[in-house]
Design a protein around this motif. Structure first.
Motif, PDB file in Angstrom:
ATOM      1  N   ASN A  70       0.865  -1.164  -0.193  1.00 27.93           N
ATOM      2  CA  ASN A  70       0.080  -0.044  -0.053  1.00 27.93           C
ATOM      3  C   ASN A  70       0.809   1.295  -0.143  1.00 27.93           C
ATOM      4  OD1 ASN A  70       0.842   0.009   2.704  1.00 27.93           O
ATOM      5  ND2 ASN A  70      -1.081  -0.040   3.796  1.00 27.93           N
ATOM      6  N   CYS A  71       1.787   1.187  -0.881  1.00 28.42           N
ATOM      7  CA  CYS A  71       2.873   2.546  -0.757  1.00 28.42           C
ATOM      8  C   CYS A  71       2.709   2.952  -2.190  1.00 28.42           C
ATOM      9  CB  CYS A  71       4.214   2.145  -0.301  1.00 28.42           C
ATOM     10  SG  CYS A  71       4.539   1.717   1.436  1.00 28.42           S
ATOM     11  N   HIS A 107      21.284  -1.161  -4.525  1.00 31.78           N
ATOM     12  CA  HIS A 107      20.734   0.062  -5.315  1.00 31.78           C
ATOM     13  C   HIS A 107      19.130   0.147  -5.609  1.00 31.78           C
ATOM     14  CE1 HIS A 107      20.632   3.850  -7.637  1.00 31.78           C
ATOM     15  NE2 HIS A 107      19.863   3.187  -8.490  1.00 31.78           N
ATOM     16  N   ASN A 108      18.454  -0.919  -5.997  1.00 33.56           N
ATOM     17  CA  ASN A 108      17.289  -0.996  -6.047  1.00 33.56           C
ATOM     18  C   ASN A 108      16.553  -1.090  -4.908  1.00 33.56           C
ATOM     19  OD1 ASN A 108      17.386  -1.046  -8.848  1.00 33.56           O
ATOM     20  ND2 ASN A 108      17.493  -3.102  -9.093  1.00 33.56           N
ATOM     21  N   TYR A 109      17.124  -1.830  -3.917  1.00 33.87           N
ATOM     22  CA  TYR A 109      16.361  -2.190  -2.824  1.00 33.87           C
ATOM     23  C   TYR A 109      16.311  -0.601  -1.878  1.00 33.87           C
ATOM     24  CZ  TYR A 109      16.174  -3.271   2.404  1.00 33.87           C
ATOM     25  OH  TYR A 109      15.901  -3.238   3.567  1.00 33.87           O
ATOM     26  N   SER A 114      13.592   3.876   0.790  1.00 34.04           N
ATOM     27  CA  SER A 114      13.539   5.267   0.613  1.00 34.04           C
ATOM     28  C   SER A 114      12.059   5.743   1.120  1.00 34.04           C
ATOM     29  CB  SER A 114      14.089   5.967  -0.498  1.00 34.04           C
ATOM     30  OG  SER A 114      13.411   5.760  -1.468  1.00 34.04           O
ATOM     31  N   LEU A 115      11.015   4.946   0.523  1.00 33.62           N
ATOM     32  CA  LEU A 115       9.600   5.032   1.009  1.00 33.62           C
ATOM     33  C   LEU A 115       9.225   5.023   2.548  1.00 33.62           C
ATOM     34  CD1 LEU A 115       8.142   2.546  -1.491  1.00 33.62           C
ATOM     35  CD2 LEU A 115       8.283   4.976  -1.694  1.00 33.62           C
ATOM     36  N   ILE A 119       6.916  -1.289   7.295  1.00 37.33           N
ATOM     37  CA  ILE A 119       7.324  -2.631   6.676  1.00 37.33           C
ATOM     38  C   ILE A 119       7.757  -2.762   5.490  1.00 37.33           C
ATOM     39  CG2 ILE A 119       6.796  -5.135   6.670  1.00 37.33           C
ATOM     40  CD1 ILE A 119       6.969  -4.115   9.678  1.00 37.33           C
ATOM     41  N   THR A 120       8.813  -3.402   5.036  1.00 35.68           N
ATOM     42  CA  THR A 120       9.367  -3.391   3.717  1.00 35.68           C
ATOM     43  C   THR A 120       9.576  -5.086   3.833  1.00 35.68           C
ATOM     44  OG1 THR A 120      10.510  -1.466   3.648  1.00 35.68           O
ATOM     45  CG2 THR A 120      11.160  -3.353   2.030  1.00 35.68           C
TER      46      THR A 120
END
Length: 263
Positions: A70-71, A107-109, A114-115, A119-120
């Protein structure tokens, strides 16, 4: 903010189903500090087996993750490295003269991280030791007269998890051999210096494992971490002949998860 990596004892163990259920459970959970439902970001670093849609490779698993996180992430944000053929990702990359690197994955992670989600959730591919391909390491100690000092070695997706020190959730595919697979995977995760925080028993097949309850009981004794859920197989049609949607399956599974183990 917490970050978790979802791995499994083998491929086709239901990582995406479990990841979607975890995300759904988290998004229904209230953050005590904000008194609002948690924000959850998803990340699937690598996929192989995609459909070309409007010029973009779309992996079905990444699409499902995007429907529950939900981001406001795009599919390419969730799954930045994608290959069309449903084969081992490093072989798919090699066929295209490409290389999958830990640096690119990290880099992608970081872009997902950065959001600043509560929870990621990072969904792995295959099992714990998914190969990313060969890298060349120059050896200074074992030079021989041939002058060939370049030794090929491998990087693995687990190297990314080590580099980012993610906490690990282990999915055990409940089938014959799962006791051995679960213990070996757990031991390897901990040998890599990582914290495997919990495991989930997933019955991914409609053919239930013989002596399922006995095997789960054995795993509860063998694995020194808590079992946070047990998912039974849910058919596409219920006993009354009504279709059971994927969302309904995820909702049922999410209700079985003990999030107190993680938060």
């Amino acid at each position: 903010m917490k970050q978790f990596f979802v791995t499994a004892t083998d491929t086709d163990a239901g990582k995406t189903f479990v990841s979607c259920a975890l995300i759904h459970a988290f998004t229904q959970h209230i953050n005590a500090s904000t008194n609002e439902k948690m924000k959850v970001a998803a990340f699937k670093p690598i996929s192989a087996g995609c459909e070309l849609v409007d010029g973009q490779l779309v992996n079905e698993d990444a699409k499902l993750l995007s429907e529950f996180a939900n981001c406001g992430q795009s599919i390419s944000h969730i799954n930045p490295i994608a290959f069309e053929q449903p084969i081992a990702p490093h072989i798919a990359a090699k066929k295209q003269n490409k290389q999958i690197t830990i640096e690119d994955i990290n880099h992608n992670y970081q872009q997902v991280k950065s959001l600043n989600a509560d929870i990621t959730l990072v969904e792995g591919a295959g099992g714990w030791r998914l190969p990313l391909g060969e890298i060349i390491v120059l050896s200074h100690n074992n030079a021989d007269k041939s002058g060939d000092n370049n030794k090929p070695t491998y990087q693995f997706l687990s190297d990314f998890v080590k580099a980012t020190n993610l906490e690990v959730i282990l999915i055990v595919n409940m089938k014959l051999g799962c006791l051995n697979h679960a213990l070996l995977t757990y031991e390897t995760i901990t040998a890599d210096g990582l914290n495997c925080v919990a495991w989930i028993a997933n019955c991914a097949s409609n053919d239930a494992m013989n002596n399922l309850s006995e095997n789960i009981s054995e795993l509860e004794k063998i694995l020194p971490i808590p079992k946070m859920a047990q998912f039974d197989f849910i058919a596409d049609v219920d006993e009354e002949g009504k279709a059971v949607s994927y969302i309904e399956k995820i909702s049922r599974a999410a209700n079985k998860i003990n999030l107190s183990v993680l938060v």
